[in-house]
Write an enzyme that holds these catalytic residues in place. Sequence first.
Site, short mmCIF file in Angstrom:
data_model
loop_
_atom_site.label_atom_id
_atom_site.label_comp_id
_atom_site.label_asym_id
_atom_site.label_seq_id
_atom_site.Cartn_x
_atom_site.Cartn_y
_atom_site.Cartn_z
N PRO A 73 0.82 -1.21 0.00
CG PRO A 73 -0.83 -1.57 1.59
CD PRO A 73 0.49 -2.10 1.12
CB CYS A 74 1.85 3.40 -2.54
SG CYS A 74 0.46 3.61 -3.68
CD GLN A 75 -3.29 3.35 0.31
OE1 GLN A 75 -2.24 2.79 0.60
NE2 GLN A 75 -4.38 2.66 0.03
CB ILE A 77 4.90 6.34 -0.50
CG1 ILE A 77 5.46 5.52 0.65
CG2 ILE A 77 6.00 6.72 -1.48
CD1 ILE A 77 5.99 4.17 0.24
CB SER A 78 0.94 8.24 -3.43
OG SER A 78 0.38 9.00 -4.47
#
Length: 129
Positions: A73-75, A77-78
Amino acid sequence: MEFIDLFSGIGGFRLGLEMAGHKCIGHCEIDKYANKAYYAMHRPKEEEWFAEDIRNIKSEEIPRADIWCFGFPCQDISIAGRQKGLDGARSGLFYKVIELIEGKEEKDRPSILLIENVKNLLSVNGGWD
């Protein structure tokens, strides 16, 4: 080579790796709708390893594979997210994968990690993550 598809989503890594001649021996995905799509698209064999929640897996439960691929899950980082980096609750699951690798004997560790490239991955938190 054989691979494990962690945080598999609908199986983008699987599609590409199988097209390149590699064999999927298992996957892990917590989202029930992504799993439905994954099974419909890829039709995993019954003997393939499966886990729903990576937080509940122990290293010894994962079969040996040459490649581990994952789009954790990249929420956090994005550039569209909260920018908490790998300290965020979701993106911090990256460390769970590292823990699982470290928990395996040297001979059973994957020799290749394929990680989804998220814009900001190398620059979040000033690049320290």
